[in-house]
Design a protein around this motif. Structure first.
Motif, PDB file in Angstrom:
ATOM      1  N   GLN A   1       0.720  -1.135   0.551  1.00  0.00           N
ATOM      2  CA  GLN A   1      -0.009  -0.072   0.215  1.00  0.00           C
ATOM      3  C   GLN A   1       0.854   1.093  -0.098  1.00  0.00           C
ATOM      4  OE1 GLN A   1      -3.239   0.644  -0.559  1.00  0.00           O
ATOM      5  NE2 GLN A   1      -3.106  -1.363  -1.034  1.00  0.00           N
ATOM      6  N   SER A   2       1.855   1.529   0.720  1.00  0.00           N
ATOM      7  CA  SER A   2       3.087   2.536   0.802  1.00  0.00           C
ATOM      8  C   SER A   2       4.007   2.624  -0.071  1.00  0.00           C
ATOM      9  CB  SER A   2       2.840   2.879   2.388  1.00  0.00           C
ATOM     10  OG  SER A   2       4.397   1.629   2.728  1.00  0.00           O
TER      11      SER A   2
ATOM     12  N   PRO B   1      18.635   6.329 -18.385  1.00  0.00           N
ATOM     13  CA  PRO B   1      17.105   5.582 -18.615  1.00  0.00           C
ATOM     14  C   PRO B   1      16.912   7.229 -17.596  1.00  0.00           C
ATOM     15  CG  PRO B   1      19.035   4.262 -17.352  1.00  0.00           C
ATOM     16  CD  PRO B   1      20.025   5.701 -17.633  1.00  0.00           C
ATOM     17  N   GLU B   2      15.213   7.132 -18.073  1.00  0.00           N
ATOM     18  CA  GLU B   2      14.276   8.558 -17.847  1.00  0.00           C
ATOM     19  C   GLU B   2      12.984   7.603 -17.189  1.00  0.00           C
ATOM     20  OE1 GLU B   2      12.525  12.163 -20.847  1.00  0.00           O
ATOM     21  OE2 GLU B   2      12.869  10.800 -21.934  1.00  0.00           O
ATOM     22  N   ARG B   3      13.134   8.079 -15.955  1.00  0.00           N
ATOM     23  CA  ARG B   3      11.365   7.934 -15.468  1.00  0.00           C
ATOM     24  C   ARG B   3      10.113   8.951 -16.176  1.00  0.00           C
ATOM     25  NH1 ARG B   3      10.258   8.918  -9.665  1.00  0.00           N
ATOM     26  NH2 ARG B   3      10.194  10.530  -9.891  1.00  0.00           N
ATOM     27  N   ILE B   4       9.268   7.604 -16.237  1.00  0.00           N
ATOM     28  CA  ILE B   4       7.718   7.878 -16.396  1.00  0.00           C
ATOM     29  C   ILE B   4       7.081   8.797 -16.219  1.00  0.00           C
ATOM     30  CG2 ILE B   4       5.868   7.336 -18.623  1.00  0.00           C
ATOM     31  CD1 ILE B   4       8.061   5.614 -19.792  1.00  0.00           C
ATOM     32  N   LEU B   5       6.588   7.480 -15.062  1.00  0.00           N
ATOM     33  CA  LEU B   5       5.987   7.649 -13.831  1.00  0.00           C
ATOM     34  C   LEU B   5       5.783   6.428 -12.779  1.00  0.00           C
ATOM     35  CD1 LEU B   5       3.783   5.246 -14.317  1.00  0.00           C
ATOM     36  CD2 LEU B   5       3.101   5.590 -15.697  1.00  0.00           C
ATOM     37  N   TYR B   6       5.487   6.881 -11.524  1.00  0.00           N
ATOM     38  CA  TYR B   6       5.804   5.963 -10.616  1.00  0.00           C
ATOM     39  C   TYR B   6       3.637   6.277  -9.688  1.00  0.00           C
ATOM     40  CZ  TYR B   6       5.595   9.652  -7.205  1.00  0.00           C
ATOM     41  OH  TYR B   6       4.753  11.520  -7.055  1.00  0.00           O
ATOM     42  N   ILE B   7       3.294   4.693  -9.061  1.00  0.00           N
ATOM     43  CA  ILE B   7       2.443   5.161  -8.929  1.00  0.00           C
ATOM     44  C   ILE B   7       2.257   3.928  -7.084  1.00  0.00           C
ATOM     45  CG2 ILE B   7       2.435   2.479 -10.070  1.00  0.00           C
ATOM     46  CD1 ILE B   7      -0.515   2.302 -10.524  1.00  0.00           C
ATOM     47  N   ARG B   8       1.182   4.580  -6.474  1.00  0.00           N
ATOM     48  CA  ARG B   8       1.460   4.661  -5.152  1.00  0.00           C
ATOM     49  C   ARG B   8       0.384   4.130  -4.596  1.00  0.00           C
ATOM     50  NH1 ARG B   8       1.523   7.247   0.026  1.00  0.00           N
ATOM     51  NH2 ARG B   8       3.041   5.988   1.516  1.00  0.00           N
ATOM     52  N   SER B   9      -0.530   3.374  -3.896  1.00  0.00           N
ATOM     53  CA  SER B   9      -1.954   3.311  -3.723  1.00  0.00           C
ATOM     54  C   SER B   9      -2.665   3.756  -4.904  1.00  0.00           C
ATOM     55  CB  SER B   9      -2.178   3.917  -2.527  1.00  0.00           C
ATOM     56  OG  SER B   9      -1.019   3.500  -1.426  1.00  0.00           O
ATOM     57  N   GLY B  10      -2.432   2.701  -5.544  1.00  0.00           N
ATOM     58  CA  GLY B  10      -3.756   3.166  -7.277  1.00  0.00           C
ATOM     59  C   GLY B  10      -3.221   4.640  -8.028  1.00  0.00           C
ATOM     60  N   SER B  11      -2.531   5.288  -6.668  1.00  0.00           N
ATOM     61  CA  SER B  11      -2.332   6.714  -7.860  1.00  0.00           C
ATOM     62  C   SER B  11      -1.368   6.986  -8.503  1.00  0.00           C
ATOM     63  CB  SER B  11      -2.779   8.042  -6.579  1.00  0.00           C
ATOM     64  OG  SER B  11      -2.707   9.044  -6.794  1.00  0.00           O
ATOM     65  N   ILE B  12      -1.365   7.708  -9.441  1.00  0.00           N
ATOM     66  CA  ILE B  12       0.196   7.934 -10.987  1.00  0.00           C
ATOM     67  C   ILE B  12       0.611   8.625 -10.808  1.00  0.00           C
ATOM     68  CG2 ILE B  12       0.659   7.618 -13.499  1.00  0.00           C
ATOM     69  CD1 ILE B  12      -1.920   6.243 -13.716  1.00  0.00           C
ATOM     70  N   SER B  13       1.630   9.260 -10.462  1.00  0.00           N
ATOM     71  CA  SER B  13       2.291  10.596 -10.797  1.00  0.00           C
ATOM     72  C   SER B  13       3.440  10.313 -12.334  1.00  0.00           C
ATOM     73  CB  SER B  13       3.192  11.392  -9.354  1.00  0.00           C
ATOM     74  OG  SER B  13       1.853  11.247  -8.226  1.00  0.00           O
ATOM     75  N   TYR B  14       2.623  11.419 -12.781  1.00  0.00           N
ATOM     76  CA  TYR B  14       4.118  11.502 -14.440  1.00  0.00           C
ATOM     77  C   TYR B  14       4.812  12.460 -14.044  1.00  0.00           C
ATOM     78  CZ  TYR B  14       0.188   8.632 -16.559  1.00  0.00           C
ATOM     79  OH  TYR B  14      -0.448   8.118 -16.733  1.00  0.00           O
ATOM     80  N   ASP B  15       5.917  11.997 -14.535  1.00  0.00           N
ATOM     81  CA  ASP B  15       7.144  12.852 -14.571  1.00  0.00           C
ATOM     82  C   ASP B  15       7.057  14.368 -15.498  1.00  0.00           C
ATOM     83  OD1 ASP B  15      10.042  11.865 -13.057  1.00  0.00           O
ATOM     84  OD2 ASP B  15       7.801  10.778 -12.944  1.00  0.00           O
ATOM     85  N   ASP B  16       6.297  13.621 -16.271  1.00  0.00           N
ATOM     86  CA  ASP B  16       5.896  15.287 -17.543  1.00  0.00           C
ATOM     87  C   ASP B  16       4.177  15.009 -17.786  1.00  0.00           C
ATOM     88  OD1 ASP B  16       5.449  16.319 -20.001  1.00  0.00           O
ATOM     89  OD2 ASP B  16       8.041  16.466 -19.625  1.00  0.00           O
ATOM     90  N   ASN B  17       4.268  16.318 -17.619  1.00  0.00           N
ATOM     91  CA  ASN B  17       2.370  15.806 -18.332  1.00  0.00           C
ATOM     92  C   ASN B  17       2.038  15.850 -19.214  1.00  0.00           C
ATOM     93  OD1 ASN B  17       0.616  16.798 -15.842  1.00  0.00           O
ATOM     94  ND2 ASN B  17       1.933  18.737 -15.497  1.00  0.00           N
ATOM     95  N   SER B  18       2.929  15.913 -20.076  1.00  0.00           N
ATOM     96  CA  SER B  18       2.731  15.081 -21.749  1.00  0.00           C
ATOM     97  C   SER B  18       2.482  13.823 -21.627  1.00  0.00           C
ATOM     98  CB  SER B  18       3.718  15.767 -22.866  1.00  0.00           C
ATOM     99  OG  SER B  18       4.780  15.074 -22.662  1.00  0.00           O
TER     100      SER B  18
END
Length: 119
Positions: free
Chosen positions: A50-51, A65-82
């Motif tokens: 969960q955490s 390597p370039e991070r695109i996104l990460y997900i935590r507790s079902g919520s996504i955060s993008y490194d770039d809004n595009s």
């Protein structure tokens, strides 16, 4: 038409005394009006999912390597809004994370991998 290659590979991490294993499936390509690719990251040995933060990276040869996104507790955060229309991720069941790429084209060639840390 140009063939597009998507690669996944296994990542191993040691977290204290417990071994955390992230197993990745082969990419699945679906052709239709728009061609999509999806791949799974199966998390094993993570005490508190969960955490947990599950990160998805793209690695193109000759680039870092370039991070695109990460997900935590079902919520996504993008490194770039595009990236919002191009990439998505969701948690399936208790420990499987799916990563999806929309509208695949030659710019999407590379290695995609998941990573994990607990903070």
């Amino acid at each position: 038409s140009k063939r597009i290659y998507l690669f996944c590979f296994l990542s191993l991490f040691l977290d204290g005394q417990a071994q955390v294993r992230l197993k990745q499936s082969q990419a699945s390509i679906t052709k239709g009006p728009t061609t999509t690719a999806s791949m799974d990251c199966i998390a094993e040995g993570i005490p508190d999912l969960q955490s947990a933060y599950i990160h998805w990276y793209q690695h193109v040869p000759s680039k870092a390597p370039e991070r695109i996104l990460y997900i935590r507790s079902g919520s996504i955060s993008y490194d770039d809004n595009s990236y919002r229309n191009k990439y998505s991720s969701l948690k399936k069941g208790t420990n499987v994370y799916t990563f999806k790429i929309n509208n695949i084209n030659s710019n999407d060639e590379g290695t995609y991998y998941c990573a994990y840390w607990q903070y």
